[in-house]
Write a protein that holds these residues in place. Structure first.
Motif, mmCIF file in Angstrom:
data_model
loop_
_atom_site.group_PDB
_atom_site.id
_atom_site.type_symbol
_atom_site.label_atom_id
_atom_site.label_comp_id
_atom_site.label_asym_id
_atom_site.label_seq_id
_atom_site.Cartn_x
_atom_site.Cartn_y
_atom_site.Cartn_z
ATOM 1 N N THR A 1 0.793 -1.369 0.134
ATOM 2 C CA THR A 1 -0.279 -0.235 0.105
ATOM 3 C C THR A 1 1.027 1.075 -0.124
ATOM 4 O O THR A 1 0.428 2.060 -0.420
ATOM 5 C CB THR A 1 -1.437 0.256 0.713
ATOM 6 N N ASN B 1 1.823 9.522 -5.657
ATOM 7 C CA ASN B 1 2.778 10.834 -4.608
ATOM 8 C C ASN B 1 3.512 11.199 -6.216
ATOM 9 O O ASN B 1 3.272 12.640 -5.875
ATOM 10 C CB ASN B 1 3.410 10.814 -3.102
ATOM 11 N N SER C 1 -2.473 11.477 -1.045
ATOM 12 C CA SER C 1 -1.585 10.710 -0.965
ATOM 13 C C SER C 1 -1.540 9.848 0.124
ATOM 14 O O SER C 1 -1.856 9.066 0.238
ATOM 15 C CB SER C 1 0.069 10.819 -1.366
ATOM 16 N N THR D 1 1.129 3.772 -3.024
ATOM 17 C CA THR D 1 0.701 5.334 -2.230
ATOM 18 C C THR D 1 2.043 6.673 -2.577
ATOM 19 O O THR D 1 1.672 7.454 -3.536
ATOM 20 C CB THR D 1 -0.136 5.370 -1.475
ATOM 21 N N ILE E 1 -5.129 9.208 0.832
ATOM 22 C CA ILE E 1 -5.044 7.724 -0.300
ATOM 23 C C ILE E 1 -4.452 6.298 0.637
ATOM 24 O O ILE E 1 -4.699 5.225 0.860
ATOM 25 C CB ILE E 1 -4.384 7.529 -1.085
ATOM 26 N N ASN E 2 -3.132 6.809 1.397
ATOM 27 C CA ASN E 2 -2.263 6.099 1.727
ATOM 28 C C ASN E 2 -3.501 5.520 2.849
ATOM 29 O O ASN E 2 -3.555 3.693 3.126
ATOM 30 C CB ASN E 2 -0.856 6.155 2.382
#
Length: 181
Positions: free
Chosen positions: A124, A132, A155, A128, A158-159
């Motif tokens: 993951t 980024n 980012s 990300t 999202i992470n």
């Protein structure tokens, strides 16, 4: 990223944001062994209670700092660094928003790592980081430092969203802020 001034503005903003992450980092250090132990014992209820309390405490500690930085950050930048660094303020606000989103998601990476899902956490993070880099490449030429801050904040969200989703899917535990008792 650009010239020395840009780097200086970004560094000033990042120093402010570092204050925000201290609360979550300190709480994570305390709960880490307990999450691993409770999960290994199969005590999901106690693990969930611990995660819920920790995200609430993290928010209680860090959200006021975010509030102060967002609404009075320009004042503090002016006092601590001087008026020539006020261009760091919009960057600080955007990074604080990203930190707030991270904070509300809770200890996602910690839970993945403490429940034996380190490879998924690494995958993951790798995804990300790639996102980024792509966002930085797209946004910096048009929006400069603000684009970099948006990229980093997006980012970060999202992470933590992906990791929080993985935690819930794999363990049925929720890491995000909840007001359920």
């Amino acid at each position: 990223m650009g010239d020395i001034e840009s780097v200086a503005y970004f560094k000033v903003a990042m120093q402010g944001v570092t204050l925000v992450s201290l609360g979550l980092s300190a709480i994570n250090m305390v709960i880490m062994p307990n999450v691993a132990r409770l999960y290994k014992e199969g005590n999901l209820e106690a693990t969930q209670i611990l995660l819920t309390k920790s995200v609430r405490l993290s928010c209680l500690v860090s959200l006021p700092i975010i509030f102060i930085l967002v609404f009075f950050g320009d004042f503090f930048i002016n006092i601590l660094f001087g008026s020539e660094y006020l261009e760091a303020y919009p960057i600080l606000v955007i990074l604080c928003i990203g930190q707030a989103m991270k904070l509300l998601m809770g200890s996602t990476g910690l839970v993945l790592n403490m429940t034996g899902n380190e490879k998924l956490a690494l995958k993951t993070v790798s995804i990300t980081v790639s996102i980024n880099v792509i966002l930085l490449t797209m946004l910096i030429p048009y929006y400069g430092l603000v684009g970099a801050a948006i990229s980093i904040s997006l980012s970060l969200f999202i992470n933590n969203f992906l990791m929080g989703t993985h935690v819930w899917r794999i363990t049925t535990l929720t890491t995000w802020l909840s007001f359920k008792v």
